[in-house]
Design a protein around this motif. Structure first.
Motif, PDB file in Angstrom:
ATOM      1  N   PRO A 174       0.814  -1.235   0.000  1.00  0.00           N
ATOM      2  CA  PRO A 174       0.000   0.000   0.000  1.00  0.00           C
ATOM      3  C   PRO A 174       0.840   1.275   0.000  1.00  0.00           C
ATOM      4  CG  PRO A 174      -0.138  -1.103   2.127  1.00  0.00           C
ATOM      5  CD  PRO A 174       0.519  -2.061   1.199  1.00  0.00           C
ATOM      6  N   SER A 175       2.043   1.214   0.592  1.00  0.00           N
ATOM      7  CA  SER A 175       2.918   2.398   0.598  1.00  0.00           C
ATOM      8  C   SER A 175       3.336   2.764  -0.835  1.00  0.00           C
ATOM      9  CB  SER A 175       4.162   2.146   1.448  1.00  0.00           C
ATOM     10  OG  SER A 175       3.821   1.936   2.791  1.00  0.00           O
ATOM     11  N   LEU A 176       3.697   1.736  -1.606  1.00  0.00           N
ATOM     12  CA  LEU A 176       4.075   1.975  -3.006  1.00  0.00           C
ATOM     13  C   LEU A 176       2.883   2.426  -3.826  1.00  0.00           C
ATOM     14  CD1 LEU A 176       6.542  -0.988  -3.720  1.00  0.00           C
ATOM     15  CD2 LEU A 176       7.085   1.448  -3.704  1.00  0.00           C
ATOM     16  N   LEU A 177       1.711   1.800  -3.583  1.00  0.00           N
ATOM     17  CA  LEU A 177       0.514   2.200  -4.323  1.00  0.00           C
ATOM     18  C   LEU A 177       0.154   3.646  -4.028  1.00  0.00           C
ATOM     19  CD1 LEU A 177      -1.736  -1.000  -3.954  1.00  0.00           C
ATOM     20  CD2 LEU A 177      -0.555  -0.184  -6.011  1.00  0.00           C
ATOM     21  N   LEU A 178       0.319   4.040  -2.756  1.00  0.00           N
ATOM     22  CA  LEU A 178       0.049   5.426  -2.374  1.00  0.00           C
ATOM     23  C   LEU A 178       0.970   6.381  -3.138  1.00  0.00           C
ATOM     24  CD1 LEU A 178      -1.589   7.258  -0.451  1.00  0.00           C
ATOM     25  CD2 LEU A 178       0.259   6.991   1.224  1.00  0.00           C
ATOM     26  N   TYR A 179       2.232   5.984  -3.286  1.00  0.00           N
ATOM     27  CA  TYR A 179       3.174   6.823  -4.038  1.00  0.00           C
ATOM     28  C   TYR A 179       2.791   6.880  -5.512  1.00  0.00           C
ATOM     29  CZ  TYR A 179       7.351   8.136  -6.613  1.00  0.00           C
ATOM     30  OH  TYR A 179       8.214   8.729  -7.492  1.00  0.00           O
ATOM     31  N   TYR A 180       2.395   5.745  -6.069  1.00  0.00           N
ATOM     32  CA  TYR A 180       2.118   5.666  -7.502  1.00  0.00           C
ATOM     33  C   TYR A 180       0.837   6.375  -7.918  1.00  0.00           C
ATOM     34  CZ  TYR A 180       5.912   2.680  -9.022  1.00  0.00           C
ATOM     35  OH  TYR A 180       7.151   2.209  -9.372  1.00  0.00           O
ATOM     36  N   ILE A 181       0.022   6.797  -6.966  1.00  0.00           N
ATOM     37  CA  ILE A 181      -1.186   7.551  -7.336  1.00  0.00           C
ATOM     38  C   ILE A 181      -0.808   8.863  -8.015  1.00  0.00           C
ATOM     39  CG2 ILE A 181      -3.202   8.790  -6.439  1.00  0.00           C
ATOM     40  CD1 ILE A 181      -3.383   6.654  -4.240  1.00  0.00           C
ATOM     41  N   PHE A 182       0.165   9.571  -7.412  1.00  0.00           N
ATOM     42  CA  PHE A 182       0.573  10.862  -7.954  1.00  0.00           C
ATOM     43  C   PHE A 182       2.035  10.894  -8.411  1.00  0.00           C
ATOM     44  CE2 PHE A 182      -2.730  11.838  -4.757  1.00  0.00           C
ATOM     45  CZ  PHE A 182      -3.682  12.378  -5.614  1.00  0.00           C
ATOM     46  N   GLY A 183       2.847   9.933  -7.939  1.00  0.00           N
ATOM     47  CA  GLY A 183       4.289   9.961  -8.184  1.00  0.00           C
ATOM     48  C   GLY A 183       4.718  10.132  -9.629  1.00  0.00           C
ATOM     49  N   PRO A 184       4.322   9.206 -10.534  1.00  0.00           N
ATOM     50  CA  PRO A 184       4.770   9.312 -11.932  1.00  0.00           C
ATOM     51  C   PRO A 184       4.374  10.630 -12.588  1.00  0.00           C
ATOM     52  CG  PRO A 184       3.878   7.137 -11.510  1.00  0.00           C
ATOM     53  CD  PRO A 184       3.588   7.963 -10.291  1.00  0.00           C
ATOM     54  N   SER A 301      12.978   6.456  -5.960  1.00  0.00           N
ATOM     55  CA  SER A 301      14.032   7.116  -6.733  1.00  0.00           C
ATOM     56  C   SER A 301      14.229   6.438  -8.094  1.00  0.00           C
ATOM     57  CB  SER A 301      15.353   7.106  -5.962  1.00  0.00           C
ATOM     58  OG  SER A 301      15.237   7.846  -4.772  1.00  0.00           O
ATOM     59  N   VAL A 302      13.995   5.126  -8.137  1.00  0.00           N
ATOM     60  CA  VAL A 302      14.083   4.407  -9.416  1.00  0.00           C
ATOM     61  C   VAL A 302      13.044   4.951 -10.393  1.00  0.00           C
ATOM     62  CG1 VAL A 302      13.665   2.174 -10.538  1.00  0.00           C
ATOM     63  CG2 VAL A 302      15.142   2.307  -8.532  1.00  0.00           C
ATOM     64  N   VAL A 303      11.853   5.247  -9.873  1.00  0.00           N
ATOM     65  CA  VAL A 303      10.818   5.854 -10.720  1.00  0.00           C
ATOM     66  C   VAL A 303      11.296   7.202 -11.239  1.00  0.00           C
ATOM     67  CG1 VAL A 303       8.451   6.715 -10.788  1.00  0.00           C
ATOM     68  CG2 VAL A 303       8.988   4.662  -9.476  1.00  0.00           C
ATOM     69  N   THR A 304      11.928   7.991 -10.356  1.00  0.00           N
ATOM     70  CA  THR A 304      12.496   9.278 -10.782  1.00  0.00           C
ATOM     71  C   THR A 304      13.538   9.073 -11.868  1.00  0.00           C
ATOM     72  OG1 THR A 304      12.169  10.183  -8.556  1.00  0.00           O
ATOM     73  CG2 THR A 304      13.702  11.346  -9.988  1.00  0.00           C
ATOM     74  N   SER A 305      14.386   8.077 -11.682  1.00  0.00           N
ATOM     75  CA  SER A 305      15.439   7.790 -12.669  1.00  0.00           C
ATOM     76  C   SER A 305      14.847   7.415 -14.014  1.00  0.00           C
ATOM     77  CB  SER A 305      16.335   6.664 -12.150  1.00  0.00           C
ATOM     78  OG  SER A 305      17.262   6.272 -13.137  1.00  0.00           O
ATOM     79  N   ILE A 306      13.819   6.571 -14.004  1.00  0.00           N
ATOM     80  CA  ILE A 306      13.181   6.153 -15.258  1.00  0.00           C
ATOM     81  C   ILE A 306      12.548   7.355 -15.948  1.00  0.00           C
ATOM     82  CG2 ILE A 306      11.293   4.775 -16.227  1.00  0.00           C
ATOM     83  CD1 ILE A 306      11.883   2.705 -14.004  1.00  0.00           C
ATOM     84  N   THR A 307      11.898   8.217 -15.152  1.00  0.00           N
ATOM     85  CA  THR A 307      11.265   9.417 -15.722  1.00  0.00           C
ATOM     86  C   THR A 307      12.309  10.353 -16.317  1.00  0.00           C
ATOM     87  OG1 THR A 307       9.543   9.268 -14.033  1.00  0.00           O
ATOM     88  CG2 THR A 307       9.698  11.331 -15.238  1.00  0.00           C
TER      89      THR A 307
END
Length: 585
Positions: A174-184, A301-307
């Motif tokens: 759920p912590s990752l899902l919470l981030y992925y709501i707005f993160g990307p 941070s990996v998501v940030t790197s991919i973006t």
């Protein structure tokens, strides 16, 4: 650069970008290995803390404590040592890969030649060489190896978390899902506006440079208010992008922190319950908490790197598309080797038009004997300069053929063709080096005596010796310290030292005053002795003694002959020459 419809994916661009790392694959693997060692050492630390709390403290083992401290010191030494090695390899990969890319772009840029530069400004090419390549250095240095290391780190860390407590590990989801709501979305916006801010900063700096460089003209025209308004407009746009960039960067960080802080609170509550009920030791709970915060930080941070890499690929795409632009003129694989041409030139029914433009030459025919002096005259836009470009093979004719010493020009290598030609343009480019180095441009391995002889032949030796350091005098950017006539005589000295059998003059005295023109013309007359010369002429006085004067109209030969012959005919050349200037109709 004109953007063509895409025939490729960003994945293709990504793999093309990574291809520059191929020669250094072992260095890349070593970089990843160093990262794994550092990562492994970092992953051991929470386990050591767990051991310290559960064993050393609970059982009061002083000897185990000493061993633990020794092991931590060894780990720290390992981390510092391999971090230093990693930094050296990162710098190596960054510089080598970006250098190879720059050289590749530069080599392709030279292959594209005249056709490309006549359609694209120099600033665009400089941006490709500097701004775009520089932005990709971050991919080679940091983003790619960092993403690989952290991806492996996350897998190992999650595995260790599961071994400590699979129930606590479920909170990660759920912590990752919470981030992925707005993160990307926030990552993409922050990266997008960051790139726009960088572009606006370049434009602002360009405007500041332009404003300073044009200071005299701005003052002379009392345009200070207008100029300041333009500078402020650029700065306002930059400031606007900065605000947007930092705004989304703030929310990007806030979203990241909120997601794993909320998860952290849940772990503390649930972990405390497990610890109090004896289902989880205190040391294991502390270790799990450390792994959680490390893992959440790295995964986000990996998501940030991919973006960031996705945004970088938008920039790399410009380079990729540029590298796929085909050269207008291609050198054949099997060419005839000719060290020295005699100077015979023949254009047989040559037709030519520039891209998206009407025909400039239409079945143009001209034969030039070795040692003959030929002048091309006529109204502007009738193809005079184009003929010189075709002889230099900067373009190929759309129809017809060009022969040098009886050989089709396509059968000769670029080196042989241009090595036998000497160009003197209306505007001479001088390097910001010494006078000597500028003359040596015509023949880099020439001796000092050859340099002086060439300067004397071009009537340049006298003014060169009057310069502060003579032949060692630095000329400044584009030879700013010399007059127009002096620049042209340096250019002619280059031709003397190169000693080509064919000379091509493209309005070499057009921009000079009368005195300078006479000085340069004297040098040109000496240069033309015994050489085939083709001149685009604009003044009657410069071509009276030519063997053949060719009047061009609508891409064809309208009249040709010596000066006396053409005047006697009282045709088009006679009427054109009455104004003493041969470019007006």
């Amino acid at each position: 650069m004109n953007r063509q419809p895409k025939s490729h994916s960003l994945l293709q661009v990504y793999f093309w970008t990574l291809a520059f790392l191929k020669p250094y694959i072992w260095k890349l693997l070593l970089l990843i290995l160093c990262g794994l060692i550092i990562t492994g050492a970092q992953l051991v630390i929470p386990k050591l803390i767990q051991y310290f709390i559960d064993i050393v403290l609970n059982e009061q083992q002083s000897s185990a404590f000493m061993w633990l401290i020794s092991f931590v010191v060894i780990l720290v030494v390992f981390i510092i040592t391999f971090s230093a090695i990693r930094n050296i390899i990162q710098r190596f990969l960054q510089e080598k890969a970006s250098r190879d890319m720059q050289f590749s772009i530069y080599t392709h840029l030279r292959k594209l030649g005249f056709a490309y530069f006549e359609k694209h400004p120099v600033g665009e090419s400089l941006a490709l060489m500097n701004t775009e390549v520089a932005s990709l250095q971050n991919l080679y240095r940091h983003l790619l190896p960092w993403m690989i290391n952290n991806f492996i780190f996350s897998i190992i860390s999650i595995t260790l978390m599961v071994t400590i407590s699979w129930r606590l590990s479920l909170i990660l989801i759920p912590s990752l899902l919470l981030y992925y709501i707005f993160g990307p979305y926030l990552e993409k916006k922050a990266s997008k506006y960051g790139k726009m801010m960088a572009d606006d900063r370049i434009r602002f700096n360009q405007k500041v440079y332009e404003s300073i460089a044009s200071l005299n003209d701005v003052r002379a025209n009392s345009a200070e208010v207008w100029d300041l308004s333009n500078v402020r407009s650029r700065h306002k746009q930059l400031n606007k992008m900065m605000i947007k960039t930092y705004w989304f960067a703030f929310w990007r960080g806030t979203n990241r922190r909120m997601s794993y802080f909320i998860g952290g609170v849940a772990i503390i509550i649930f972990g405390s319950h497990l610890s109090l009920t004896g289902q989880l030791s205190t040391g294991a709970f502390v270790a799990f908490l450390l792994y959680y915060f490390q893992t959440m930080h790295i995964l986000t941070s990996v998501v940030t790197s991919i973006t960031e890499q996705r945004v970088l690929m938008d920039q790399a795409e410009k380079l990729y598309e540029f590298m796929r632009i085909p050269a207008v003129v291609q050198e054949e694989k099997d060419t005839i080797n000719i060290d020295k041409l005699q100077g015979y030139i023949e254009l047989q029914d040559v037709s030519f038009n520039y891209p998206d433009s009407p025909e400039v030459l239409n079945q143009f025919r001209l034969s030039i004997c070795a040692g003959e002096k030929v002048a091309l005259v006529g109204a502007s836009g009738n193809g005079k300069s184009t003929i010189l470009k075709l002889i230099g093979r900067f373009y190929d004719p759309s129809k017809g053929s060009i022969l040098l010493d009886g050989q089709p020009i396509q059968k000769l290598s670029f080196k042989d063709v241009r090595g036998n030609l000497g160009f003197v343009f209306q505007e001479t480019y001088l390097f910001g080096a010494s006078v000597r180095d500028n003359i040596l441009f015509g023949k880099p391995d020439a001796s000092e005596a050859e340099v002086v002889d060439a300067a004397k032949a071009a009537f340049a030796h006298d003014f060169i010796t009057e310069l502060p350091l003579g032949y060692d005098t630095l000329l400044g950017e584009r030879g700013v310290k010399l007059s127009g006539g002096q620049k042209q005589r340096i250019s002619i000295a280059r031709m003397f030292i190169k000693n080509p059998p064919i000379i091509l003059l493209d309005e070499a005295t057009a921009s000079l005053d009368t005195i300078s023109e006479k000085e340069v013309q004297a040098a040109l007359q000496k240069l033309m002795e015994g050489r085939t010369t083709v001149t685009v002429a604009h003044r009657l006085s410069t071509i009276k003694n030519y063997d053949n004067i060719v009047l061009i109209e609508n891409g064809k030969v309208l009249e040709s002959g010596s000066y006396e012959e053409l005047v006697k005919r009282r045709g088009a050349f006679y009427h054109l020459s009455r104004g003493q200037k041969l470019e007006g109709a």
